[in-house]
Scaffold this active site. Sequence first.
Site, PDB file in Angstrom:
ATOM      1  N   ARG A   9      18.607  20.281 -20.740  1.00 36.52           N
ATOM      2  CA  ARG A   9      18.281  20.370 -19.349  1.00 36.52           C
ATOM      3  C   ARG A   9      18.986  21.574 -18.549  1.00 36.52           C
ATOM      4  NH1 ARG A   9      17.420  14.540 -16.587  1.00 36.52           N
ATOM      5  NH2 ARG A   9      17.402  15.462 -14.829  1.00 36.52           N
ATOM      6  N   ASP A  18      20.991  16.130   8.561  1.00 37.71           N
ATOM      7  CA  ASP A  18      21.008  16.809   7.293  1.00 37.71           C
ATOM      8  C   ASP A  18      21.992  18.168   7.899  1.00 37.71           C
ATOM      9  OD1 ASP A  18      18.939  17.410   4.766  1.00 37.71           O
ATOM     10  OD2 ASP A  18      20.332  19.295   5.445  1.00 37.71           O
ATOM     11  N   THR A  76      12.247  18.784 -11.600  1.00 35.37           N
ATOM     12  CA  THR A  76      13.028  18.566 -10.135  1.00 35.37           C
ATOM     13  C   THR A  76      14.241  19.453 -10.048  1.00 35.37           C
ATOM     14  OG1 THR A  76      14.711  16.868 -11.091  1.00 35.37           O
ATOM     15  CG2 THR A  76      12.365  16.224 -10.398  1.00 35.37           C
ATOM     16  N   ASN A  77      14.781  19.358  -8.925  1.00 36.14           N
ATOM     17  CA  ASN A  77      15.947  20.057  -8.450  1.00 36.14           C
ATOM     18  C   ASN A  77      17.076  19.942  -9.414  1.00 36.14           C
ATOM     19  OD1 ASN A  77      15.134  21.539  -6.134  1.00 36.14           O
ATOM     20  ND2 ASN A  77      15.754  20.124  -4.850  1.00 36.14           N
ATOM     21  N   ARG A  94      10.229  16.463 -19.519  1.00 36.98           N
ATOM     22  CA  ARG A  94      10.175  17.210 -18.255  1.00 36.98           C
ATOM     23  C   ARG A  94       9.046  18.286 -18.530  1.00 36.98           C
ATOM     24  NH1 ARG A  94      13.798  16.411 -14.008  1.00 36.98           N
ATOM     25  NH2 ARG A  94      14.633  14.279 -14.112  1.00 36.98           N
ATOM     26  N   SER A 119      14.186   4.045  -8.893  1.00 40.08           N
ATOM     27  CA  SER A 119      13.749   5.429  -9.053  1.00 40.08           C
ATOM     28  C   SER A 119      12.291   5.786  -8.888  1.00 40.08           C
ATOM     29  CB  SER A 119      14.340   6.093 -10.496  1.00 40.08           C
ATOM     30  OG  SER A 119      13.658   5.293 -11.402  1.00 40.08           O
ATOM     31  N   CYS A 120      11.856   6.719  -9.080  1.00 37.74           N
ATOM     32  CA  CYS A 120      10.379   7.142  -8.961  1.00 37.74           C
ATOM     33  C   CYS A 120       9.705   6.368 -10.190  1.00 37.74           C
ATOM     34  CB  CYS A 120       9.801   8.469  -8.695  1.00 37.74           C
ATOM     35  SG  CYS A 120      10.519   9.499  -9.985  1.00 37.74           S
ATOM     36  N   ARG A 173      13.594  16.803  -0.249  1.00 40.36           N
ATOM     37  CA  ARG A 173      12.052  16.402  -0.755  1.00 40.36           C
ATOM     38  C   ARG A 173      11.679  15.003  -0.407  1.00 40.36           C
ATOM     39  NH1 ARG A 173       9.272  19.944  -1.101  1.00 40.36           N
ATOM     40  NH2 ARG A 173       7.863  18.381  -1.995  1.00 40.36           N
ATOM     41  N   ILE A 174      12.522  13.873  -0.607  1.00 34.82           N
ATOM     42  CA  ILE A 174      12.023  12.717   0.032  1.00 34.82           C
ATOM     43  C   ILE A 174      12.122  12.567   1.402  1.00 34.82           C
ATOM     44  CG2 ILE A 174      12.574  10.108  -0.587  1.00 34.82           C
ATOM     45  CD1 ILE A 174      11.317  11.671  -2.704  1.00 34.82           C
TER      46      ILE A 174
END
Length: 331
Positions: free
Chosen positions: A194, A35, A179-180, A230, A148-149, A10-11
């Site tokens: 979670r 990757d 998120t993932n 979340r 972190s974001c 994602r990033i």
Amino acid sequence: MRVAINGFGRIGRTILRQVLNLPDHGNVQIALINDIAPADMLGYLFQYDSTFGPLPFEVTARDHMLSVAGHRIPLTQQTDLSRLDLTGVDVVLECTGIARETDVARRGLKAGARSVLISGPSPAAEVTVVLGANENSLGDARIVSNASCTTNALAPLLSLLHGLCGIETAHMTTIHCYTNSQPMVDAPRGDMARSRGGALSMVPTTSSATQLIDEVLPDLAGRISGAAVRVPTASVSAVDLVFTMKTSMTNATFGKALRDLVRAQPVLGWTDHPLVSSDLRMRPESLVIAGPETRIVNDRQARIFGWYDNEWGFSARMLDAAALMADREPS
């Protein structure tokens, strides 16, 4: 600036999208993408993005090369980055999410790169840097965490507020898209809440930003608590901050002073419009303050609400932090 992207998730993909959107690509040269996923899958996921939409040009990934918008970027599938030759690379953008141990974080350096920027909190980092809060602490560190974001959203705001009126105590709640780290349907995870389907419920949980704030803003250590909820949206999150001021201010005085300071801070934004989360998609700021939601109660208690695209804004700060690191004199 020559950078290598390790981890094209994602990033990593969002960073490359931003580079392609910059005038003259912002003098950023992508030297390599690494990757372990199949090349055709990487190309497909880069061209067609469920959050940001499809790219307006063709992407091909084959013969160890990612071709996009006239650029040919070497594409490797090495599990150990240190086995590659990264001589001449200024910064490795470490976006795999696994660089939590020193030997993993140092692989880019072993391959010949000058420095490594980790896209998340990491105990292996020499320093954690948040632009707008503590970039002066960068020094000559070669392994750096971009936090972190949520920390990128919260820390510049706290730094600004502490200078404006002083902060005695504060509590932050981040209303965060899934998120993932969450399953789409109920499935075991380390945390029971979670483990529930991320797109089906609001899930109360923790936020790493609370601990990171103590590191990034030591003057506020022990004064900031925080939590997360979340929520079942795919992008854009929010910060809801309530704090007690050291200095009393009226609503009008506080609102004007805050607006002026925010607009002078490059990583923050301000809106007076009644926006909803989808309006903030692909905004590059670390946090966009919602003016209509800002208010003071009893002169010293204030509430501030702000939006942040947790992928796009964070990726923008990765590029900004990498530029600071690349501009340093070689050690």
